[in-house]
Design a protein around this motif. Structure first.
Motif, PDB file in Angstrom:
ATOM      1  N   VAL A  51       0.877  -1.117  -0.196  1.00  0.00           N
ATOM      2  CA  VAL A  51      -0.004  -0.079   0.098  1.00  0.00           C
ATOM      3  C   VAL A  51       0.926   1.301  -0.004  1.00  0.00           C
ATOM      4  N   ASP A  52       0.632   2.241  -0.979  1.00  0.00           N
ATOM      5  CA  ASP A  52       1.315   3.406  -0.966  1.00  0.00           C
ATOM      6  C   ASP A  52       0.879   4.381   0.254  1.00  0.00           C
ATOM      7  N   ARG A  53       1.618   4.660   1.124  1.00  0.00           N
ATOM      8  CA  ARG A  53       1.346   5.407   2.201  1.00  0.00           C
ATOM      9  C   ARG A  53       1.977   6.784   2.258  1.00  0.00           C
ATOM     10  N   SER A  54       2.443   7.302   1.125  1.00  0.00           N
ATOM     11  CA  SER A  54       3.244   8.584   0.976  1.00  0.00           C
ATOM     12  C   SER A  54       2.410   9.861   1.167  1.00  0.00           C
ATOM     13  N   LEU A  55       2.688  10.677   1.449  1.00  0.00           N
ATOM     14  CA  LEU A  55       1.861  11.966   2.013  1.00  0.00           C
ATOM     15  C   LEU A  55       1.031  12.612   0.631  1.00  0.00           C
ATOM     16  N   PHE A  56       1.908  12.644  -0.446  1.00  0.00           N
ATOM     17  CA  PHE A  56       1.494  13.274  -1.743  1.00  0.00           C
ATOM     18  C   PHE A  56       1.671  12.041  -2.804  1.00  0.00           C
ATOM     19  N   GLN A  57       0.437  11.834  -3.647  1.00  0.00           N
ATOM     20  CA  GLN A  57       0.421  11.108  -4.885  1.00  0.00           C
ATOM     21  C   GLN A  57       0.834  12.008  -5.868  1.00  0.00           C
ATOM     22  N   ALA A  58       1.262  11.244  -7.210  1.00  0.00           N
ATOM     23  CA  ALA A  58       1.394  11.745  -8.301  1.00  0.00           C
ATOM     24  C   ALA A  58       0.100  12.311  -8.925  1.00  0.00           C
ATOM     25  N   SER A  59      -0.983  11.641  -8.618  1.00  0.00           N
ATOM     26  CA  SER A  59      -2.478  12.184  -9.215  1.00  0.00           C
ATOM     27  C   SER A  59      -2.784  13.285  -8.455  1.00  0.00           C
ATOM     28  N   HIS A  99      -4.101  19.096  -9.462  1.00  0.00           N
ATOM     29  CA  HIS A  99      -3.873  20.630  -9.196  1.00  0.00           C
ATOM     30  C   HIS A  99      -3.257  21.180 -10.380  1.00  0.00           C
ATOM     31  N   ILE A 100      -2.311  20.748 -11.063  1.00  0.00           N
ATOM     32  CA  ILE A 100      -1.714  21.420 -12.184  1.00  0.00           C
ATOM     33  C   ILE A 100      -2.924  21.788 -13.396  1.00  0.00           C
TER      34      ILE A 100
END
Length: 202
Positions: free
Chosen positions: A1-9, A14-15
């Motif tokens: 499971v990806d638990r990073s704070l910010f995802q590429a999506s 936002h862009i």
């Protein structure tokens, strides 16, 4: 499971939501063809050739040309050893543009970054590791989450324990604040202590 704070999506979302004044999709009739509405100038072919002239075919690159000429890798190692024995860092930086032998990359990176290690530095790092074991900080879990993301990458997974040790120690190193361009109030704080003041409930 990806638990990073910010995802590429999240970044893409936002862009894509930015409304850029230079977007000419309405005039060109290309509305909806692209997610990101920012239009960037594409360099012309002559400009690209000028920027990447060091990558021309006549300039051999380590990682490719040794498959054609086996002696090329040996030549790069020999030249790299000579440059490492000199004290002029720009030579190494220029040499690295065409590839660095795998066996010498550690020494080359140290020279380019001007990293000086010794007994004093090792003792300081060991003290930071002891501080890591003695007490937790608010950012420790965040650091571990980021290491988990790197662990899932095939390029970094063998070094996840090393990454975690170094990053946790780095966040406890007050000397990093002292080396900045300004004086930070945290630089004068005492070292982390594992002892809880009496009378306080954690």
């Amino acid at each position: 499971v990806d638990r990073s704070l910010f995802q590429a999506s999240d970044l893409l979302h936002h862009i894509a939501g930015i409304s850029n004044p230079n977007h000419s999709g309405v005039q060109r009739g290309l509305v909806g063809w692209g997610t990101v509405t920012l239009e960037l100038r594409v360099p012309a072919l002559p400009e690209l050739r000028k920027v990447f002239q060091q990558m021309q075919l006549q300039n051999r690159q380590l990682g490719f040309d040794e498959t054609v000429k086996e002696s090329f890798a040996e030549e790069r190692i020999r030249v790299c050893e000579i440059l490492l024995n000199r004290s002029y860092t720009p030579y190494i930086r220029e040499f690295s543009k065409r590839g660095v032998p795998v066996s010498l990359r550690g020494r080359v990176w140290k020279r380019m970054l001007e990293v000086c290690t010794g007994e004093k530095v090792q003792q300081h790092f060991n003290r930071l590791k002891q501080d890591t074991k003695a007490a937790e900080t608010l950012v420790d879990d965040i650091v571990r989450w980021e290491v988990l993301v790197a662990k899932n990458n095939s390029d970094f997974f063998p070094f996840d324990e090393t990454l975690e040790t170094v990053l946790l120690a780095f966040h406890r190193d007050h000397t990093m604040l002292e080396k900045g361009p300004y004086s930070h109030p945290m630089a004068s704080l005492p070292r982390i202590s594992a002892q809880v003041p009496r009378g306080l409930v954690p």
